[in-house]
Design an enzyme around this catalytic site. Structure first.
Site, short mmCIF file in Angstrom:
data_model
loop_
_atom_site.label_atom_id
_atom_site.label_comp_id
_atom_site.label_asym_id
_atom_site.label_seq_id
_atom_site.Cartn_x
_atom_site.Cartn_y
_atom_site.Cartn_z
N GLU A 144 0.90 -1.32 0.07
CA GLU A 144 0.01 -0.04 0.03
C GLU A 144 0.90 1.25 0.06
O GLU A 144 1.83 1.15 0.78
CB GLU A 144 -1.04 -0.08 1.13
CG GLU A 144 -2.26 0.55 1.05
CD GLU A 144 -3.07 -0.52 0.13
OE1 GLU A 144 -3.09 -0.16 -1.40
OE2 GLU A 144 -3.69 -1.55 0.48
N GLY B 297 -16.99 4.76 -4.42
CA GLY B 297 -16.42 5.37 -3.42
C GLY B 297 -16.01 4.55 -2.08
O GLY B 297 -16.02 5.33 -1.03
N LEU C 84 -12.58 0.80 -3.58
CA LEU C 84 -12.31 -0.50 -4.08
C LEU C 84 -12.04 -0.36 -5.64
O LEU C 84 -12.26 -0.94 -6.50
CB LEU C 84 -13.58 -1.49 -4.17
CG LEU C 84 -14.05 -1.88 -2.67
CD1 LEU C 84 -15.42 -2.71 -2.46
CD2 LEU C 84 -12.65 -2.72 -2.09
N ASP D 34 -4.15 0.40 -9.43
CA ASP D 34 -5.66 -0.02 -9.56
C ASP D 34 -5.81 -0.19 -10.99
O ASP D 34 -6.73 -1.11 -11.42
CB ASP D 34 -6.59 1.17 -9.17
CG ASP D 34 -6.08 1.70 -7.65
OD1 ASP D 34 -5.76 1.03 -7.02
OD2 ASP D 34 -6.68 2.82 -7.29
C1 GLA Z 1 -5.14 4.42 -4.43
C2 GLA Z 1 -4.39 4.94 -5.48
C3 GLA Z 1 -3.28 3.71 -5.98
C4 GLA Z 1 -2.35 3.31 -4.79
C5 GLA Z 1 -3.25 3.07 -3.49
C6 GLA Z 1 -2.45 2.99 -2.12
O1 GLA Z 1 -6.03 3.38 -4.54
O2 GLA Z 1 -5.26 4.80 -6.73
O3 GLA Z 1 -2.73 4.00 -6.99
O4 GLA Z 1 -1.53 4.34 -4.56
O5 GLA Z 1 -4.29 4.21 -3.08
O6 GLA Z 1 -1.54 1.74 -2.20
#
Ligand code: GLA
Length: 362
Positions: A20, A106, A109, A156
């Site tokens: 993360e 929101g 996810l 993501d």
């Molecule tokens: C969000 C961002 C990702 C990533 C996460 C944290 O989801 O869109 O790119 O940085 O936070 O890991």
């Protein structure tokens, strides 16, 4: 409002198992694409306009595709795709469409990445743009970075574009090399939405990114992987603390992946818990609700639990025995609502799905 449409695009959400706040400094992540998804039903049109209806938001928007401008609303994820494609020399035409699906909006996810990739995959197919999935993911990230103003990394969009059913992806965000990691069959991932939607997520996120990037610049490094302690200690205290978390988190992705591949779920779970406590204490990206969920999940017998996504609210995951998953989720839900009666939490037993796919309906 139902029309017959030529295309149906199924675009998943994403859950991150571990890694993360590592993806904007070239680190490791291990997300998967979820069966919770966005569905875009759409038909290309001859005019240079978009007409799109969102069932969840009960909102219909029409806009010209020439000179798209950000409005600060959900349609930015749609029009931003035109803006980015146009900046790359593509000129897809308009469409009429509707959005539906099972992915909560929101909730941390990646509903925004899911919508971007639904759009990009649709335009790619309908207007034969000849762009592969990896590049679509990068274009989706640019929609966020350049149009929406969210400085996210690539995790993501990559997971949503390239996910593989029953697998997580172990991705190196520095090189975009990735490898599918099979998820154990008798284990269930429970996603728990805390009901907390932190309004300041984007600004807190951009601020964290800034701090870690400044730290790396000072040290003359490209990535936050393997930064020696002595080097880190030369930084101002706040930068050293934030970067320390990111470096340890990168190590944990490698270890967690090894544990999964060795079939050692106990170890895998312990690493997730360590990751949660570290991000809470040293990256300050958690909140009381997420912490409560994680501690309760452990008490209720989860192998491990942690926040997933940006943090400061949104969702968390727990890894539990498949056969106990429903009763586990109910117990945690009950204890959570007792503790936080004003929140409106929800949970999902999710499975890992394939990345975005386009079905031609006729
Ligand atoms: C969000 C961002 C990702 C990533 C996460 C944290 O989801 O869109 O790119 O940085 O936070 O890991």
């Amino acid at each position: 409002m139902t029309h017959d449409h030529t295309h149906r695009v199924v675009s998943p959400g994403r859950v991150n198992l571990i890694g993360e706040h590592t993806d904007y400094t070239g680190g490791y992540v291990m997300p998967f694409a979820t069966d919770l998804h966005t569905a875009l039903l759409a038909t290309p049109t001859d005019d240079r306009a978009v007409e799109i209806h969102s069932r969840a938001l009960e909102d219909t928007v029409t806009a010209s595709i020439d000179d798209p401008e950000a409005t600060g609303t959900w349609v930015d994820y749609v029009m931003g795709c035109y803006a980015v494609l146009q900046s790359e020399g593509y000129d897809p035409g308009g469409f009429k469409g509707e959005l539906e699906g099972t992915l909560p909006l929101g909730a941390g996810l990646s509903s925004s990445a899911s919508l971007e990739l639904a759009m990009l995959a649709f335009l790619e197919d309908a207007y034969e743009l000849g762009i592969d999935r990896e590049r679509l993911a990068l274009l989706g990230q640019r929609v966020e970075n350049e149009f929406v103003g969210m400085s996210c990394g690539i995790m993501d969009q990559f997971a949503v574009a390239l996910g593989k059913s029953d697998h997580a992806l172990r991705l190196d965000t520095e090189t975009l090399e990735y490898r599918p990691i099979p998820l154990p069959e008798d284990v269930q991932i429970v996603v728990f939405h805390t009901g907390v939607e932190h309004e300041l997520v984007d600004s807190a996120y951009n601020q964290r990114r800034d701090t870690v990037e400044t730290a790396l610049q000072t040290l003359g490094l490209d990535s936050a992987k393997a930064v020696p302690d002595e080097q880190r200690q030369t930084l101002p205290a706040r930068q050293a603390e934030r970067l320390g978390y990111v470096t340890r988190e990168n190590d944990r992705v490698v270890e967690a992946c090894n544990a999964l591949e060795a079939g050692d779920i106990d170890r895998f779970g312990d690493i997730l818990v360590a990751a949660h406590r570290d991000i809470a204490e040293h990256y300050e990206a958690s909140c009381d609700e997420l912490d409560f969920f994680v501690e309760t999940a452990i008490e209720e017998g989860a192998y491990g639990a942690r926040l997933t996504g940006a943090g400061w609210g949104g969702s968390a995951i727990a890894v539990v025995d498949e056969e106990r998953a429903s009763s586990f989720a109910e117990s945690v839900f009950e204890r959570y609502t007792e503790q936080f009666p004003d929140r409106n939490p929800s949970y999902h037993l999710v499975t890992a799905a394939d990345g975005v796919r386009v079905e031609n309906v006729d």
